[in-house]
Scaffold this motif. Structure first.
Motif, short mmCIF file in Angstrom:
data_model
loop_
_atom_site.label_atom_id
_atom_site.label_comp_id
_atom_site.label_asym_id
_atom_site.label_seq_id
_atom_site.Cartn_x
_atom_site.Cartn_y
_atom_site.Cartn_z
N GLU A 16 42.49 -11.03 52.86
CA GLU A 16 41.09 -11.03 52.47
C GLU A 16 40.73 -12.23 51.62
OE1 GLU A 16 39.20 -7.29 51.40
OE2 GLU A 16 41.19 -6.39 51.43
N ALA A 17 41.63 -13.19 51.46
CA ALA A 17 41.39 -14.32 50.56
C ALA A 17 41.36 -15.63 51.32
CB ALA A 17 42.48 -14.37 49.48
N ARG A 71 40.02 -13.39 46.40
CA ARG A 71 39.47 -12.30 47.20
C ARG A 71 38.21 -11.73 46.55
NH1 ARG A 71 38.84 -7.00 47.47
NH2 ARG A 71 39.72 -6.71 45.38
N LYS A 75 34.37 -11.98 48.00
CA LYS A 75 33.66 -10.76 48.36
C LYS A 75 32.34 -10.60 47.62
CE LYS A 75 34.27 -5.79 48.98
NZ LYS A 75 35.22 -4.67 49.04
#
Length: 316
Positions: A16-17, A71, A75
């Motif tokens: 997710e990074a 991350r 987000k």
């Protein structure tokens, strides 16, 4: 076993990074028995401090921390077009369901808004369209501020987890809690696979699990209006510290200094606030909230902190 666990956590976070910068975290020696793994996230210099650790192991641990910071930034940043924040803004005026992590932050923001009687409000970011804290003397027109205030107020949106309705024209800005939240998230990941001492520092907001063998961590508190010159050194054994201040963002007109801490209820800078507030708490999120609220209380900052029963340091 710890290495295997760390690898699984790192790979999960890395998925997710994808906004990680080209440069990997770098390892620096800090004295004889301390290593710092350094990187940049959320427009801040960040580091993981580790005593008596091999370079390879330090780099591995630092990468885990850095990837979690990236991350969270990816987000929730309002500066990115692919963030959850951007997606929420694209769906203003439409009822949407948010993911559990975003819901948790919205629940926290809602509680902060209620407990502070509107002083802490993640919808107040729109006031930046009027205020440009660039050191000039350009004070915005009162009508412009009043117009923006119609778009401020957490109580104007409809929130019942996980359902969110953000009215047209309004915005969310998680910047007031994002960095501290990232520290706590990285801390939890690292604490799950490491019992040895460590300290996580994201731009002056930090958290440590315990003291190194040679004594407490020493943390410098920056003097306002200086280039990172420490005005005091604090000893930290464990827990979190967060600092809020206005040393670099302000306006100056007719000898009056307007700091960047805005009261979301009036749209104007808070008068007579301390230049800097540092708070100690069990988590970085709690410390950051209390330090920000103290500034928002202006001349009553010290009284507010005394009522909270926390350790604090004010620079005026």
């Amino acid at each position: 076993m710890a290495v295997l666990d760390l690898g699984r956590q790192r790979d999960a976070v890395a998925a997710e990074a994808s906004n990680a910068p080209d440069e990997a975290p770098r390892v620096e020696a800090r004295g004889e028995n301390l290593l710092a793994v350094c990187f940049t996230a959320m427009a801040s210099p960040c580091e993981l401090l580790l005593p008596s650790t091999e370079d390879g192991a330090a780099r591995e641990l630092g990468l885990l921390v850095a990837q979690e910071a990236w991350r969270v930034e990816k987000k929730f940043s309002r500066y990115r077009t692919d963030s959850v924040t951007a997606w929420i803004h694209e769906n203003r005026g439409i009822g949407i369901d948010v993911d559990p992590e975003t819901a948790s932050l919205l629940d926290f923001a809602s509680q902060c808004f209620d407990l502070s009687e509107g002083l802490f409000d993640i919808t107040s970011g729109v006031l930046r369209y009027a205020w440009k804290f660039d050191g000039s003397d350009r004070i915005p027109d009162a009508d412009a501020i009043g117009s923006l205030l119609t778009r401020v107020g957490f109580d104007k949106l409809r929130w019942q987890s996980p359902h969110l309705f953000l009215p047209a024209g309004m915005e969310l800005d998680f910047g007031g809690i994002g960095k501290e939240y990232a520290v706590d998230r990285a801390y939890d990941l690292l604490a799950a696979c490491r019992a040895a001492p460590f300290l996580i520092n994201f731009g002056g907001d930090l958290r440590a699990n315990r003291s190194p063998s040679h004594g407490p961590w020493q943390v410098g508190i920056e003097r306002p209006d200086t280039d990172r010159q420490a005005t005091m050194i604090l000893d930290l054994e464990h827990g979190a510290l967060a600092t809020s201040g206005d040393s670099r963002r302000y306006l100056l007109k007719d000898g009056v200094r307007y700091g960047h801490i805005l009261d979301p209820r009036t749209g104007w800078p808070v008068a007579h606030a301390p230049r800097s507030v540092t708070v100690a708490a069990s988590s970085c999120t709690e410390a950051g909230l209390l330090s920000t609220l103290a500034l928002l209380h202006g001349a009553q900052a010290r009284d507010f902190l005394e009522q909270q029963g926390v350790r604090y340091w004010l620079l005026e």
